[in-house]
Design a protein around this motif. Structure first.
Motif, PDB file in Angstrom:
ATOM      1  N   CYS A  89       0.931  -1.386   0.110  1.00  0.00           N
ATOM      2  CA  CYS A  89       0.061   0.236  -0.092  1.00  0.00           C
ATOM      3  C   CYS A  89       0.791   1.153   0.080  1.00  0.00           C
ATOM      4  O   CYS A  89       2.078   1.294   0.220  1.00  0.00           O
ATOM      5  N   SER A  90       0.225   2.453  -0.181  1.00  0.00           N
ATOM      6  CA  SER A  90       1.156   3.722  -0.351  1.00  0.00           C
ATOM      7  C   SER A  90       1.878   3.923   1.019  1.00  0.00           C
ATOM      8  O   SER A  90       2.782   4.726   0.939  1.00  0.00           O
ATOM      9  N   TYR A  91       1.452   3.603   2.160  1.00  0.00           N
ATOM     10  CA  TYR A  91       2.139   3.750   3.198  1.00  0.00           C
ATOM     11  C   TYR A  91       3.228   2.629   3.668  1.00  0.00           C
ATOM     12  O   TYR A  91       4.305   2.987   3.680  1.00  0.00           O
ATOM     13  N   CYS A  92       2.897   1.476   3.549  1.00  0.00           N
ATOM     14  CA  CYS A  92       3.895   0.380   4.002  1.00  0.00           C
ATOM     15  C   CYS A  92       4.957   0.236   2.938  1.00  0.00           C
ATOM     16  O   CYS A  92       5.892  -0.052   3.299  1.00  0.00           O
ATOM     17  N   GLY A  93       4.441   0.561   1.490  1.00  0.00           N
ATOM     18  CA  GLY A  93       5.472   0.494   0.579  1.00  0.00           C
ATOM     19  C   GLY A  93       6.693   1.442   0.568  1.00  0.00           C
ATOM     20  O   GLY A  93       7.634   1.090   0.583  1.00  0.00           O
ATOM     21  N   ARG A  94       6.067   2.344   1.229  1.00  0.00           N
ATOM     22  CA  ARG A  94       7.324   3.675   1.496  1.00  0.00           C
ATOM     23  C   ARG A  94       7.895   3.405   2.746  1.00  0.00           C
ATOM     24  O   ARG A  94       9.487   3.647   2.847  1.00  0.00           O
ATOM     25  N   LYS A  95       7.598   2.764   3.727  1.00  0.00           N
ATOM     26  CA  LYS A  95       8.162   2.728   4.960  1.00  0.00           C
ATOM     27  C   LYS A  95       8.805   1.400   5.067  1.00  0.00           C
ATOM     28  O   LYS A  95       9.726   1.239   5.839  1.00  0.00           O
ATOM     29  N   GLY A  96       8.535   0.400   4.392  1.00  0.00           N
ATOM     30  CA  GLY A  96       9.360  -0.805   4.299  1.00  0.00           C
ATOM     31  C   GLY A  96       8.825  -1.951   5.498  1.00  0.00           C
ATOM     32  O   GLY A  96       9.545  -2.652   5.997  1.00  0.00           O
ATOM     33  N   HIS A  97       7.960  -1.588   6.130  1.00  0.00           N
ATOM     34  CA  HIS A  97       7.501  -2.389   7.266  1.00  0.00           C
ATOM     35  C   HIS A  97       7.085  -3.999   7.017  1.00  0.00           C
ATOM     36  O   HIS A  97       6.681  -4.161   5.696  1.00  0.00           O
ATOM     37  N   LEU A  98       7.587  -4.765   7.865  1.00  0.00           N
ATOM     38  CA  LEU A  98       7.172  -6.245   7.697  1.00  0.00           C
ATOM     39  C   LEU A  98       6.206  -6.429   9.003  1.00  0.00           C
ATOM     40  O   LEU A  98       6.796  -6.326  10.025  1.00  0.00           O
ATOM     41  N   MET A  99       5.018  -6.661   8.502  1.00  0.00           N
ATOM     42  CA  MET A  99       4.143  -6.960   9.845  1.00  0.00           C
ATOM     43  C   MET A  99       3.856  -8.173  10.356  1.00  0.00           C
ATOM     44  O   MET A  99       3.879  -9.210   9.412  1.00  0.00           O
ATOM     45  N   TRP A 100       3.812  -8.517  11.613  1.00  0.00           N
ATOM     46  CA  TRP A 100       3.527  -9.656  12.451  1.00  0.00           C
ATOM     47  C   TRP A 100       2.241  -9.035  13.130  1.00  0.00           C
ATOM     48  O   TRP A 100       2.278  -8.206  13.961  1.00  0.00           O
TER      49      TRP A 100
END
Length: 114
Positions: free
Chosen positions: A28-39
């Motif tokens: 998404c526009s947020y995670c893609g920019r931030k690089g988060h890996l979510m658990w």
């Protein structure tokens, strides 16, 4: 198992309890920019300790509270609900201590198309 994590400066620290077998990468526009890996864990499995404050960012449908440190800027977790309504926390696994993320299964979520 219990994991410890924090933002970069340490103003936000936390413990999360669960079985870390998989992380989710979202585009998404947020995670893609931030690089988060979510658990994902139940909200009751996340315990937060604050030395400073937490800032919140919401976008799109405004259903997830993206929590980040206003001092160092690191996004530590998001708070929301699972599809069944259960409160959940999406931990940024990059903030966890002593975790080899290369050894954890990665899956992909196409948040850009949702």
């Amino acid at each position: 198992m219990k994991y410890q994590g924090s933002c970069h400066c340490g103003d936000i620290s936390f413990t999360a309890e669960g079985d870390l077998q998989q992380v989710v990468e979202c585009n998404c526009s947020y995670c893609g920019r931030k690089g988060h890996l979510m658990w994902f864990v139940g909200r009751d499995k996340l315990n937060v300790a604050l030395k400073g404050t937490v800032a919140t960012y919401r976008f799109n449908k405004h259903v997830i509270d993206h929590q980040f440190c206003p001092r160092c800027g690191v996004g530590v977790f998001g708070l929301g609900k699972m599809p069944d309504g259960t409160p959940m926390a999406a931990i940024n696994a990059r903030c966890l201590e002593n975790v080899d993320l290369a050894a954890v299964k990665h899956s992909f979520y196409d948040g850009r198309s949702v």
